[in-house]
Enzyme design. Sequence first.
Site, PDB file in Angstrom:
ATOM      1  N   LYS A 106       7.205  24.224  11.889  1.00 52.57           N
ATOM      2  CA  LYS A 106       7.084  22.866  12.436  1.00 52.57           C
ATOM      3  C   LYS A 106       6.961  22.954  13.947  1.00 52.57           C
ATOM      4  CE  LYS A 106       6.871  18.713  10.672  1.00 52.57           C
ATOM      5  NZ  LYS A 106       6.152  18.413   9.432  1.00 52.57           N
ATOM      6  N   THR A 190      -0.783  12.842   1.675  1.00 49.78           N
ATOM      7  CA  THR A 190       0.663  12.579   1.652  1.00 49.78           C
ATOM      8  C   THR A 190       0.946  11.314   0.851  1.00 49.78           C
ATOM      9  OG1 THR A 190       0.988  13.671   3.779  1.00 49.78           O
ATOM     10  CG2 THR A 190       2.723  12.177   3.049  1.00 49.78           C
ATOM     11  N   ASN A 221       0.419   6.231   8.998  1.00 46.04           N
ATOM     12  CA  ASN A 221      -0.602   6.878   8.177  1.00 46.04           C
ATOM     13  C   ASN A 221      -0.201   6.904   6.702  1.00 46.04           C
ATOM     14  OD1 ASN A 221      -3.075   8.484   7.856  1.00 46.04           O
ATOM     15  ND2 ASN A 221      -1.687  10.151   7.387  1.00 46.04           N
TER      16      ASN A 221
END
EC number: 1.4.1.2
Length: 414
Positions: A106, A190, A221
């Site tokens: 990350k 996602t 999003n």
Amino acid sequence: MTENNNLVTSTQGIIKEALHKLGFDEGMYDLIKEPLRMLQVRIPVRMDDGTVKTFTGYRAQHNDAVGPTKGGVRFHPDVDEEEVKALSMWMTLKCGIVNLPYGGGKGGIVCDPRQMSIHEVERLSRGYVRAISQFVGPNKDIPAPDVFTNSQIMAWMMDEYSALDKFNSPGFITGKPIVLGGSHGRDRSTALGVVIAIEQAAKRRNMQIEGAKVVIQGFGNAGSFLAKFLYDLGAKIVGISDAYGALHDPNGLDIDYLLDRRDSFGTVTNLFEETISNKELFELDCDILVPAAISNQITEDNAHDIKASIVVEAANGPTTPEATRILTERGILLVPDVLASAGGVTVSYFEWVQNNQGYYWSEEEVNEKLREKLEAAFDTIYELSQNRKIDMRLAAYIIGIKRTAEAARYRGWA
């Protein structure tokens, strides 16, 4: 202790319990409880007014026993080392759950892109890649979009890395524009993954998606694509929220109307006079609640007020351990973030595979492969939770960490 310290501590606690149930000793937990590498960089950027501003960036590589690390890069003023550390650990779990050949990574930069020009964001993006270039690569660590980053930022980052590498390297990063080697379906993967999780959870509760009342916290999003998917499936979206407030209509909101008015940062409620608070949003009468915003939103203070029978975590860490216990005791089916939001990294993996082989799939093929992986993962985790009489979060952690622990053991690391 900060909220992000709490995220790390609570994640470590569940990983420890999962490893114990798998029969691993304290040495394995000692290896996995922290990232193997944690990089902090300083990025000088010339701003449009001629001044130079220095930004702080991070990149965490949690564990690469299985393969290269993988995870997004977020641009946000609240980014810090502890958050990046926790998110990298979750990425390891997500990759394990859907059986990807990755460990977790990350990254993030402490900035507010909403207050920057597009040229400043480009210079910052390229500066970040220069700062971390020795630590990343298509077979080392593969970044992707995250909060306030998108395909354009991924394109700048890929271009900068390719210039440094003196070789066109589309597999260095995922979430790129299609024309630069991106995958069909990546931008909504996602959200589609969350929809698949909702469908599987509803199936276990004998609930139909058509006509179901849904509340979604977050209209960025993932939240906006999710709202559109569910709206088109016939669900009644009775509440949505953004950073400035929430909207509610017991008869269902017009999602197409809201999407037309949503800005690039997911803001829409500031256009309306009548809004409700985030607290009121979580108390709405609904069948399915989807926290798709930020961490620590469902706590012991509001878990008793939730009326949904299914909670599906589209955000990272939206439910505290205490709230998880309360929801489970109340008989609410809680689908954890590491399962529900694994669609993004799954299609990122598909993009990386397509880049490596130079052969690209249609959106239908991508979505079919995504559904196959996520439905199999849901079945495995739900069955484990039922057989062992544990909540789905612990079951997901057991499945998610097993591969990394076994790979580390074979390598002789613990």
